[in-house]
Design a protein around this motif. Structure first.
Motif, PDB file in Angstrom:
ATOM      1  N   VAL A  76       2.728 -17.384 -13.519  1.00  0.00           N
ATOM      2  CA  VAL A  76       1.342 -17.428 -13.041  1.00  0.00           C
ATOM      3  C   VAL A  76       0.427 -16.885 -14.130  1.00  0.00           C
ATOM      4  O   VAL A  76       0.722 -15.843 -14.731  1.00  0.00           O
ATOM      5  N   ASP A  77      -0.671 -17.579 -14.377  1.00  0.00           N
ATOM      6  CA  ASP A  77      -1.661 -17.112 -15.341  1.00  0.00           C
ATOM      7  C   ASP A  77      -2.558 -16.073 -14.673  1.00  0.00           C
ATOM      8  O   ASP A  77      -3.380 -16.428 -13.825  1.00  0.00           O
ATOM      9  N   PRO A  78      -2.449 -14.793 -15.019  1.00  0.00           N
ATOM     10  CA  PRO A  78      -3.260 -13.760 -14.358  1.00  0.00           C
ATOM     11  C   PRO A  78      -4.721 -13.785 -14.786  1.00  0.00           C
ATOM     12  O   PRO A  78      -5.545 -13.112 -14.169  1.00  0.00           O
ATOM     13  N   ASN A  79      -5.035 -14.560 -15.824  1.00  0.00           N
ATOM     14  CA  ASN A  79      -6.406 -14.612 -16.321  1.00  0.00           C
ATOM     15  C   ASN A  79      -7.237 -15.720 -15.689  1.00  0.00           C
ATOM     16  O   ASN A  79      -8.410 -15.877 -16.029  1.00  0.00           O
ATOM     17  N   SER A  80      -6.657 -16.471 -14.805  1.00  0.00           N
ATOM     18  CA  SER A  80      -7.439 -17.486 -14.105  1.00  0.00           C
ATOM     19  C   SER A  80      -8.543 -16.793 -13.315  1.00  0.00           C
ATOM     20  O   SER A  80      -8.282 -15.852 -12.561  1.00  0.00           O
ATOM     21  N   PRO A  81      -9.804 -17.196 -13.490  1.00  0.00           N
ATOM     22  CA  PRO A  81     -10.924 -16.450 -12.898  1.00  0.00           C
ATOM     23  C   PRO A  81     -10.798 -16.180 -11.403  1.00  0.00           C
ATOM     24  O   PRO A  81     -11.127 -15.084 -10.945  1.00  0.00           O
ATOM     25  N   GLN A  82     -10.320 -17.132 -10.631  1.00  0.00           N
ATOM     26  CA  GLN A  82     -10.253 -16.933  -9.181  1.00  0.00           C
ATOM     27  C   GLN A  82      -9.061 -16.079  -8.752  1.00  0.00           C
ATOM     28  O   GLN A  82      -8.933 -15.746  -7.574  1.00  0.00           O
ATOM     29  N   GLN A 104       2.457 -25.258 -12.401  1.00  0.00           N
ATOM     30  CA  GLN A 104       2.781 -25.301 -10.977  1.00  0.00           C
ATOM     31  C   GLN A 104       2.645 -23.933 -10.315  1.00  0.00           C
ATOM     32  O   GLN A 104       2.088 -23.813  -9.222  1.00  0.00           O
ATOM     33  N   GLY A 105       3.159 -22.888 -10.968  1.00  0.00           N
ATOM     34  CA  GLY A 105       3.098 -21.559 -10.360  1.00  0.00           C
ATOM     35  C   GLY A 105       1.681 -21.080 -10.148  1.00  0.00           C
ATOM     36  O   GLY A 105       1.356 -20.492  -9.099  1.00  0.00           O
ATOM     37  N   THR A 106       0.797 -21.337 -11.122  1.00  0.00           N
ATOM     38  CA  THR A 106      -0.600 -20.937 -10.983  1.00  0.00           C
ATOM     39  C   THR A 106      -1.281 -21.738  -9.879  1.00  0.00           C
ATOM     40  O   THR A 106      -2.083 -21.200  -9.104  1.00  0.00           O
ATOM     41  N   PHE A 107      -0.967 -23.016  -9.795  1.00  0.00           N
ATOM     42  CA  PHE A 107      -1.515 -23.874  -8.743  1.00  0.00           C
ATOM     43  C   PHE A 107      -1.125 -23.338  -7.370  1.00  0.00           C
ATOM     44  O   PHE A 107      -1.961 -23.215  -6.465  1.00  0.00           O
ATOM     45  N   ALA A 113      -4.033 -17.237  -2.860  1.00  0.00           N
ATOM     46  CA  ALA A 113      -4.892 -16.048  -2.987  1.00  0.00           C
ATOM     47  C   ALA A 113      -6.125 -16.212  -3.862  1.00  0.00           C
ATOM     48  O   ALA A 113      -6.748 -15.207  -4.221  1.00  0.00           O
ATOM     49  N   ALA A 114      -6.517 -17.425  -4.221  1.00  0.00           N
ATOM     50  CA  ALA A 114      -7.730 -17.583  -5.028  1.00  0.00           C
ATOM     51  C   ALA A 114      -8.938 -17.023  -4.274  1.00  0.00           C
ATOM     52  O   ALA A 114      -9.115 -17.260  -3.077  1.00  0.00           O
ATOM     53  N   LYS A 115      -9.769 -16.275  -4.980  1.00  0.00           N
ATOM     54  CA  LYS A 115     -10.946 -15.662  -4.357  1.00  0.00           C
ATOM     55  C   LYS A 115     -12.073 -16.670  -4.178  1.00  0.00           C
ATOM     56  O   LYS A 115     -12.150 -17.682  -4.877  1.00  0.00           O
ATOM     57  N   GLY A 248      -5.270 -21.267 -17.855  1.00  0.00           N
ATOM     58  CA  GLY A 248      -6.048 -21.445 -19.073  1.00  0.00           C
ATOM     59  C   GLY A 248      -7.475 -21.902 -18.910  1.00  0.00           C
ATOM     60  O   GLY A 248      -8.172 -22.105 -19.898  1.00  0.00           O
ATOM     61  N   GLY A 249      -7.949 -22.060 -17.696  1.00  0.00           N
ATOM     62  CA  GLY A 249      -9.311 -22.536 -17.518  1.00  0.00           C
ATOM     63  C   GLY A 249      -9.864 -22.191 -16.157  1.00  0.00           C
ATOM     64  O   GLY A 249      -9.142 -21.732 -15.268  1.00  0.00           O
ATOM     65  N   ALA A 250     -11.168 -22.435 -16.000  1.00  0.00           N
ATOM     66  CA  ALA A 250     -11.831 -22.103 -14.744  1.00  0.00           C
ATOM     67  C   ALA A 250     -11.962 -23.299 -13.820  1.00  0.00           C
ATOM     68  O   ALA A 250     -12.526 -23.190 -12.733  1.00  0.00           O
ATOM     69  N   GLY A 251     -11.458 -24.451 -14.219  1.00  0.00           N
ATOM     70  CA  GLY A 251     -11.590 -25.650 -13.399  1.00  0.00           C
ATOM     71  C   GLY A 251     -10.481 -25.769 -12.365  1.00  0.00           C
ATOM     72  O   GLY A 251      -9.762 -24.807 -12.071  1.00  0.00           O
ATOM     73  N   HIS A 252     -10.342 -26.986 -11.836  1.00  0.00           N
ATOM     74  CA  HIS A 252      -9.393 -27.231 -10.750  1.00  0.00           C
ATOM     75  C   HIS A 252      -8.628 -28.513 -10.992  1.00  0.00           C
ATOM     76  O   HIS A 252      -9.112 -29.440 -11.645  1.00  0.00           O
TER      77      HIS A 252
END
Length: 396
Positions: A76-82, A104-107, A113-115, A248-252
């Protein structure tokens, strides 16, 4: 052929320039160090899955505060903004837990738990849950049952109350079954993607006792194009064209498959465990099954199990405790009536209005009496002015 593979899933990594998300095949990632490029496009609309499940109805009661959900996957990318501040230091069987090449894990973590962010329609089902990354896949999404078994044990030992497993294997493994039993002994609820075929084949760990097995449906409630059905499916959730974040990014991105239906159920379990911490993992599973929205036929249905997960009912409904033998692997699942939100009773409001109006009238009358009675006494109760025939007034 590797016996261990990700559940059928397609992630949209090239989205429409209109600002929305659209289906697309993954691009050639070899030019970006073999990994998926970061998502760059954001859609302000609320995705269909969040519209149907309506998690905001229960957020006044619980948002999954503090419940640790392990994502046993690709990292999981912990730096994803949400996900900022929601990702714990991860564990890794393969590679680094804070690195997610395939995405996949970040998705999956985002669906959990995305804010909420102003101007963005997408948010996770349990936005105050904590994510514990447990990486068991390499950069190409490959692994083996032994790695998955080890990951489940690590998650249980690390305090995870819910363990999300969106990866599957078609071959049974004594080590993997033992790991599931170990997680149950630590009171962790294992939620896994379920793929079953018409030939009766099943996938693991979803087919093991005590695992909450999840299938995928589309917006109409039918099994999606990427979902397989079978007797192993106990619960379904949105799994076709669902939206979440990427590394790696703020998009979806947009993705389809039982891999992405599973975290909707894991997040709902986190909501329940936060609000009802006294329940065991088996009782939480029972509650999710008993409060699901049935597909319309008899339950369990061979395609949709007990039905679509219902976050609001799972948290708020009154569910009687049942014997563990009623559901294979633990937890009875007697159907319950969903909570009914009654229309506001107008009578209390009317009483308030009448009371307030009466008080005003009494106040006005009291004021008039206090002013007019003394004045009348001073005049001997004669009129203040007398009208004469020519229209003039004769002051007294």
């Amino acid at each position: 052929m590797n016996a261990f593979a990700r559940t059928a899933a397609v992630v949209c990594m090239a989205c429409a320039m209109s600002g929305g998300v659209a289906n697309a095949s993954p691009p050639d990632r070899s030019s970006i160090q073999g990994c998926a490029p970061p998502p760059t496009v954001t859609d302000g609309a609320i995705p269909w899955a969040q519209l149907q499940l309506a998690p905001q109805r229960v957020w006044k009661v619980t948002r999954g505060q503090g419940v640790v959900v392990a994502v046993v996957d690709s990292g999981v990318d912990p730096n994803s903004p949400q996900l900022a501040g929601s990702v714990l230091a991860g564990k890794a069987v393969s590679g680094a837990a804070d690195s997610d090449c395939s995405g996949q894990g970040t998705f999956v973590a985002g669906i959990i738990a995305a804010k909420q962010v102003h101007g963005i329609g997408f948010a996770g089902i349990a936005p105050e849950a904590r994510i514990l990354p447990v990486r068991v896949l390499d950069g190409q999404g490959n692994g083996d049952p032994a790695a998955l078994a080890k990951g489940i044990r690590i998650a249980a030992d690390s305090g995870a109350r819910v363990i999300n497993v969106s990866t599957t294997t078609s071959q049974p493994s004594a080590d993997l079954e033992s790991a599931v039993a170990y997680a149950r002994s630590r009171d962790a609820l294992v939620v896994a993607a379920a793929k079953g075929g018409e030939d009766g084949s099943v996938t693991y760990p979803a087919a093991y006792p005590g695992v909450l097995a999840v299938g995928a449906v589309n917006e109409t409630g039918q099994p999606g194009a990427y979902a397989e059905t079978g007797a192993s499916v106990e619960l379904v959730a949105p799994g076709e064209g669902v939206v979440s974040i990427g590394p790696g990014g703020a998009g979806h991105w947009q993705g389809s498959g039982t891999a992405y239906a599973t975290p909707f159920v894991s997040a709902t379990a986190a909501l329940v465990r936060a609000y009802r911490p006294e329940l065991t993992a088996d009782q939480v599973a029972q509650r999710l099954l008993a409060t699901a929205n049935p597909s319309g036929g008899a339950v369990p249905d061979p395609n949709t199990g007990w039905g679509m997960v219902n976050p609001y009912a799972a948290v708020t409904a009154a569910v009687a405790a049942g014997g563990a033998e009623a559901r294979p692997g633990g937890g009875a699942a007697e159907r319950v009536e969903h909570p009914v939100v009654l229309a506001p009773d107008p009578m209390p409001g009317r009483i308030v209005v009448v009371t307030a109006g009466s008080a005003i009238v009494i106040g006005v009358v009291t004021w008039l009496v206090s002013v007019l009675v003394p004045a009348g006494r001073r005049r001997g109760w004669r009129p203040a002015r007398e009208v004469v025939a020519d229209g003039d007034t004769d002051p007294r």
